[in-house]
Design an enzyme around this catalytic site. Structure first.
Site, PDB file in Angstrom:
ATOM      1  N   GLU A   1      31.230   0.366  42.100  1.00 33.10           N
ATOM      2  CA  GLU A   1      30.878   1.690  42.584  1.00 33.10           C
ATOM      3  C   GLU A   1      29.316   1.221  43.042  1.00 33.10           C
ATOM      4  OE1 GLU A   1      32.122   4.544  39.986  1.00 33.10           O
ATOM      5  OE2 GLU A   1      34.051   4.283  40.328  1.00 33.10           O
TER       6      GLU A   1
ATOM      7  N   HIS B   1      27.761  14.500  44.222  1.00 31.75           N
ATOM      8  CA  HIS B   1      28.470  13.361  44.685  1.00 31.75           C
ATOM      9  C   HIS B   1      28.407  13.173  46.430  1.00 31.75           C
ATOM     10  CE1 HIS B   1      31.966  10.393  45.205  1.00 31.75           C
ATOM     11  NE2 HIS B   1      31.758  10.279  43.798  1.00 31.75           N
TER      12      HIS B   1
ATOM     13  N   ARG C   1      23.881   6.935  44.087  1.00 36.89           N
ATOM     14  CA  ARG C   1      24.464   7.925  44.498  1.00 36.89           C
ATOM     15  C   ARG C   1      23.500   8.982  44.941  1.00 36.89           C
ATOM     16  NH1 ARG C   1      28.970   9.892  40.282  1.00 36.89           N
ATOM     17  NH2 ARG C   1      30.092   8.094  40.925  1.00 36.89           N
TER      18      ARG C   1
ATOM     19  N   HIS D   1      28.246  17.404  41.189  1.00 44.47           N
ATOM     20  CA  HIS D   1      29.060  16.689  40.423  1.00 44.47           C
ATOM     21  C   HIS D   1      28.658  16.537  38.935  1.00 44.47           C
ATOM     22  CE1 HIS D   1      31.993  13.528  40.159  1.00 44.47           C
ATOM     23  NE2 HIS D   1      31.245  12.599  39.789  1.00 44.47           N
TER      24      HIS D   1
ATOM     25  N   ARG E   1      22.612   9.346  37.190  1.00 45.52           N
ATOM     26  CA  ARG E   1      23.569   8.300  36.472  1.00 45.52           C
ATOM     27  C   ARG E   1      24.151   7.430  37.182  1.00 45.52           C
ATOM     28  NH1 ARG E   1      29.348   9.198  36.100  1.00 45.52           N
ATOM     29  NH2 ARG E   1      29.186  10.688  37.404  1.00 45.52           N
TER      30      ARG E   1
HETATM   31  P1  FAD Z   1      34.854  17.558  29.980  1.00 44.44           P
HETATM   32  O1  FAD Z   1      35.929  16.420  30.074  1.00 44.44           O
HETATM   33  O2  FAD Z   1      34.438  18.436  31.139  1.00 44.44           O
HETATM   34  O3  FAD Z   1      35.455  18.551  28.838  1.00 44.44           O
HETATM   35  C1  FAD Z   1      34.798  19.608  28.315  1.00 44.44           C
HETATM   36  C2  FAD Z   1      35.911  20.510  27.765  1.00 44.44           C
HETATM   37  O4  FAD Z   1      35.023  21.632  27.171  1.00 44.44           O
HETATM   38  C3  FAD Z   1      36.902  21.210  28.491  1.00 44.44           C
HETATM   39  O5  FAD Z   1      38.071  21.109  27.756  1.00 44.44           O
HETATM   40  C4  FAD Z   1      36.647  22.699  28.674  1.00 44.44           C
HETATM   41  O6  FAD Z   1      37.452  23.681  28.869  1.00 44.44           O
HETATM   42  C5  FAD Z   1      35.715  23.000  27.155  1.00 44.44           C
HETATM   43  N1  FAD Z   1      34.978  24.090  27.311  1.00 44.44           N
HETATM   44  C6  FAD Z   1      33.726  24.200  27.935  1.00 44.44           C
HETATM   45  N2  FAD Z   1      33.127  25.377  27.855  1.00 44.44           N
HETATM   46  C7  FAD Z   1      34.067  26.013  26.789  1.00 44.44           C
HETATM   47  C8  FAD Z   1      33.656  27.098  25.702  1.00 44.44           C
HETATM   48  N3  FAD Z   1      32.933  28.087  25.895  1.00 44.44           N
HETATM   49  N4  FAD Z   1      34.691  27.292  24.709  1.00 44.44           N
HETATM   50  C9  FAD Z   1      35.683  26.469  24.637  1.00 44.44           C
HETATM   51  N5  FAD Z   1      35.859  25.361  25.187  1.00 44.44           N
HETATM   52  C10 FAD Z   1      34.969  25.003  26.305  1.00 44.44           C
HETATM   53  N6  FAD Z   1      32.794   9.985  35.206  1.00 44.44           N
HETATM   54  C11 FAD Z   1      33.090   8.616  35.041  1.00 44.44           C
HETATM   55  O7  FAD Z   1      32.395   8.014  34.187  1.00 44.44           O
HETATM   56  N7  FAD Z   1      33.839   7.949  35.872  1.00 44.44           N
HETATM   57  C12 FAD Z   1      34.492   8.458  36.954  1.00 44.44           C
HETATM   58  O8  FAD Z   1      35.461   7.963  37.682  1.00 44.44           O
HETATM   59  C13 FAD Z   1      34.356   9.830  37.109  1.00 44.44           C
HETATM   60  N8  FAD Z   1      34.920  10.506  37.973  1.00 44.44           N
HETATM   61  C14 FAD Z   1      34.729  12.011  38.209  1.00 44.44           C
HETATM   62  C15 FAD Z   1      35.404  12.569  39.011  1.00 44.44           C
HETATM   63  C16 FAD Z   1      35.369  13.928  39.035  1.00 44.44           C
HETATM   64  C17 FAD Z   1      36.485  14.788  40.211  1.00 44.44           C
HETATM   65  C18 FAD Z   1      34.722  14.806  38.301  1.00 44.44           C
HETATM   66  C19 FAD Z   1      34.531  16.360  38.394  1.00 44.44           C
HETATM   67  C20 FAD Z   1      33.855  13.864  37.270  1.00 44.44           C
HETATM   68  C21 FAD Z   1      33.973  12.593  37.278  1.00 44.44           C
HETATM   69  N9  FAD Z   1      33.521  11.998  36.318  1.00 44.44           N
HETATM   70  C22 FAD Z   1      33.456  10.688  36.109  1.00 44.44           C
HETATM   71  C23 FAD Z   1      32.431  12.683  35.351  1.00 44.44           C
HETATM   72  C24 FAD Z   1      33.033  12.693  34.007  1.00 44.44           C
HETATM   73  O9  FAD Z   1      34.660  12.980  34.393  1.00 44.44           O
HETATM   74  C25 FAD Z   1      32.660  13.579  33.097  1.00 44.44           C
HETATM   75  O10 FAD Z   1      31.443  13.615  32.740  1.00 44.44           O
HETATM   76  C26 FAD Z   1      33.175  13.478  31.742  1.00 44.44           C
HETATM   77  O11 FAD Z   1      34.763  13.637  31.862  1.00 44.44           O
HETATM   78  C27 FAD Z   1      32.962  14.620  30.740  1.00 44.44           C
HETATM   79  O12 FAD Z   1      33.556  14.528  29.515  1.00 44.44           O
HETATM   80  P2  FAD Z   1      33.364  15.558  28.426  1.00 44.44           P
HETATM   81  O13 FAD Z   1      34.506  15.428  27.414  1.00 44.44           O
HETATM   82  O14 FAD Z   1      32.048  15.734  28.118  1.00 44.44           O
HETATM   83  O15 FAD Z   1      33.519  16.956  29.219  1.00 44.44           O
HETATM   84  C1  SIN Z   2      34.092   8.616  41.632  1.00 43.12           C
HETATM   85  O1  SIN Z   2      35.151   8.174  41.394  1.00 43.12           O
HETATM   86  O2  SIN Z   2      33.324   8.567  42.510  1.00 43.12           O
HETATM   87  C2  SIN Z   2      33.365   9.198  40.372  1.00 43.12           C
HETATM   88  C3  SIN Z   2      32.731   8.359  39.566  1.00 43.12           C
HETATM   89  C4  SIN Z   2      31.837   9.025  38.852  1.00 43.12           C
HETATM   90  O3  SIN Z   2      31.513  10.021  38.671  1.00 43.12           O
HETATM   91  O4  SIN Z   2      31.063   8.310  37.934  1.00 43.12           O
END
Ligand code: FAD
Ligand code: SIN
Length: 534
Positions: free
Chosen positions: A118, A241, A287, A348, A383
């Site tokens: 990437e 993104h 990015r 993103h 990032r």
């Molecule tokens: P999240 O997975 O967002 O989980 C947050 C949780 O908190 C959820 O369950 C939500 O419901 C809960 N929550 C929020 N507020 C409250 C509240 N007030 N009360 C109770 N619950 C609450 N990163 C990579 O490294 N590689 C990738 O390939 C990648 N692809 C991505 C593709 C997309 C489409 C997106 C949107 C993001 C991508 N990212 C990627 C970024 C990455 O997915 C996220 O940064 C990461 O998953 C965040 O994980 P987390 O556990 O911190 O939060």
């Molecule tokens: C992607 O698959 O392009 C998302 C990867 C990331 O947000 O780290």
């Protein structure tokens, strides 16, 4: 009031990974505001960055991360997260996550992991499960959590606010003691008491009109931490993104950077490649550079989108490597093995967040933050792709180690019983329209005034409008019965304000923060932007 040894807010990769480890040390409650799988994690496509190949090294991954971070990464934090990666990946595999493997080479007996590439990565190092890596991780972790008797999952429960000593009237010391949580189904507010409250509540993409994030990403954890007095850092660095599918019916569907990693080209409406004008790394530049290049091309030509073209690659490879992207685009009449994909940038990822140390401890005792809600110093001003899932698993592990080893101060220092939530019973249905209007207004205002390219004038305009909206919303909060919509709106307004405040404080352009008024970097600003409620 209910007591738990650990209360974790959020059920994405960070929250679930922590819960599985914390359950070895005590009782755990996971509070999650939607269905348990709903999270940014579930939609992650490209994969998780980790050094696993002989052609790669920790130092190369560190160098790529520092380069993307534009001078603001904490190098020690970067090095430690990168080096802890392989051990955490092994645990994910043990938990049942399947990463794609390469076909066995002749004579080889052990399959090697298939590594994607990437933007900003000098080597192939992205472990992935086709183009649905997040879903694979989320499902495996949920299966493990589901059979663990120490873990209680409170689904459709939204955390409202943190309970702190200061809020209870103490002046000499402060500490987080618990959290109020709204049970959506009954409308009741629970009081959860714990000495270890961990925000794993993800990011705030929904603060922008166009985003790759699902509806739950409203920055609640960040807003709660701010109101509780924790230090917040670097919120000006919102990552856009570069390639979100542009189609009126598609919502915000991401077209993974891994597609560019496999050779896809960015072209304009005439079919001409344009990235050479912006960076010698072309489509695989970091990015911030690619998103700004697309923004500039769209402004220059007046086009509504640009195109991502992978049609020169064998159709069978494209279909098997990117099945989800292939199927989704086909639903909208785009056959990516033949047609270029219309794409635009969209909000993103939040690179800033609740300021923590390398173990997830925030500036407020009793409160930790891990995953996207936190700012550890890994990402700096931008990032590096796929470093986010890595950071979340590494920090979940460390946070558990630290919290489990901590001796909890004696309870005589603060109240054991916490006051119950006092709710207002008034509810004026007529006024709901104002909630939706304010919600839309914030998201459009952030898109128009606080987007990829900024100016001081536009930021000031956004700040003024947000102040008015915040006081209107605050009035609602006090006078009407709370609902999830109202809580999210209040949090969106707070987070939007913090992004604007941080952006106004940074009088330079660096990484994801680009302003026409200060187009260059300035050594004086080579530091974190830190804000805190007095
Ligand atoms: P999240 O997975 O967002 O989980 C947050 C949780 O908190 C959820 O369950 C939500 O419901 C809960 N929550 C929020 N507020 C409250 C509240 N007030 N009360 C109770 N619950 C609450 N990163 C990579 O490294 N590689 C990738 O390939 C990648 N692809 C991505 C593709 C997309 C489409 C997106 C949107 C993001 C991508 N990212 C990627 C970024 C990455 O997915 C996220 O940064 C990461 O998953 C965040 O994980 P987390 O556990 O911190 O939060
Ligand atoms: C992607 O698959 O392009 C998302 C990867 C990331 O947000 O780290």
């Amino acid at each position: 009031m209910k007591r738990f040894d650990f209360v974790i807010i959020g059920s994405g990769i960070a929250g679930l990974s922590l819960a599985l480890k914390a359950a070895r040390h005590g009782t755990v409650a996971i509070v999650t505001k939607g269905a348990r799988a709903e999270s940014n994690t579930r939609y992650a496509q490209g994969g998780i960055a980790c050094v696993t190949s002989a052609e790669d090294s920790f130092e190369l991954h560190v160098a790529d991360t520092l380069d993307a971070g534009a001078g603001l990464c904490d190098e020690d934090v970067v090095r430690s997260i990168v080096t802890d990666g392989p051990a955490r990946i092994r645990e994910l595999i043990e938990a049942g996550v399947h990463f794609d493997e390469r076909e066995l080479e002749q004579g080889a007996s052990v399959a090697e992991l298939d590594l994607g590439r990437e933007g900003g990565h000098s080597r192939r190092r992205i472990l992935h499960s086709r183009d649905v890596t997040g879903r694979e991780i989320e499902e495996a972790l949920l299966r493990a959590v589901g059979v663990n008797p120490e873990i209680v999952m409170l689904e459709n429960h939204i955390a409202i606010d943190l309970i702190t000593l200061r809020k209870l009237g103490h002046v000499s010391a402060d500490r987080c003691l618990g959290v109020y949580v709204l049970d959506e189904a009954s409308g009741n507010v629970l009081t959860l008491r714990s000495d270890r409250i961990v925000l794993a509540s993800g990011g705030c993409g929904k603060v922008y009109l166009y985003t790759t994030n699902p509806a739950v990403a409203t920055g609640d954890g960040l807003a709660m931490a701010w109101r509780a007095g924790a230090r917040i850092a670097n919120m000006e660095f919102i990552q856009f993104h570069p390639t979100c599918l542009y189609h009126p019916d598609a919502g915000s569907f991401l077209v993974s950077e891994a597609v560019r990693g496999e050779g896809a080209r960015l072209i304009d409406a005439k079919g001409l490649q344009f990235m050479a004008k912006y960076d010698p790394r072309l489509e695989l530049a970091p990015r911030d550079i690619v998103a700004r290049a697309i923004d500039a091309e769209m402004k220059r030509t007046g086009a509504k989108c640009v195109y991502l073209d992978i049609s020169h690659k064998p159709a069978e490879f494209v279909r098997s490597r990117f099945p989800n992207i292939y199927e989704t685009c086909l639903k909208y009449g785009i056959d990516i093995t033949r047609d270029p994909i219309p794409v635009v940038p969209a909000a993103h990822y939040q690179c800033g967040g609740v300021l923590t140390d390398a173990n997830g401890s925030s500036s407020l005792a009793g409160l930790s933050a891990i995953g996207e809600v936190a700012c550890t110093g890994l990402h700096g001003a931008n990032r590096l792709a796929s470093n986010s899932l890595l950071e979340a698993v590494v920090l979940a592990h460390r946070c558990c180690e630290i919290l489990a080893a901590q001796s909890v101060p004696s309870e005589s220092a603060w109240p054991v019983e916490l006051p119950e939530w006092v709710s207002s019973e008034m509810h004026d249905v007529d006024e709901l329209v104002v909630i939706y209007h304010n919600w839309d207004e914030i998201r459009r205002l952030m898109w128009d005034y606080v987007g990829i390219v900024r100016t001081t004038k536009r930021l000031q305009r956004a700040a003024t409008r947000l102040r008015n909206l915040q006081s209107e919303i605050q009035e609602f909060y006090w006078n009407f019965k709370i609902t999830t919509d109202l809580l999210e709106l209040r949090n969106l307004a707070t987070v939007a304000g913090l992004i604007v405040d941080c952006a106004l404080l940074r009088k330079e352009s660096r990484g994801l923060h680009f302003t026409l008024d200060y187009p260059g970097t300035n050594e004086r600003f080579r530091r974190n932007t830190i804000v805190q409620l007095n």
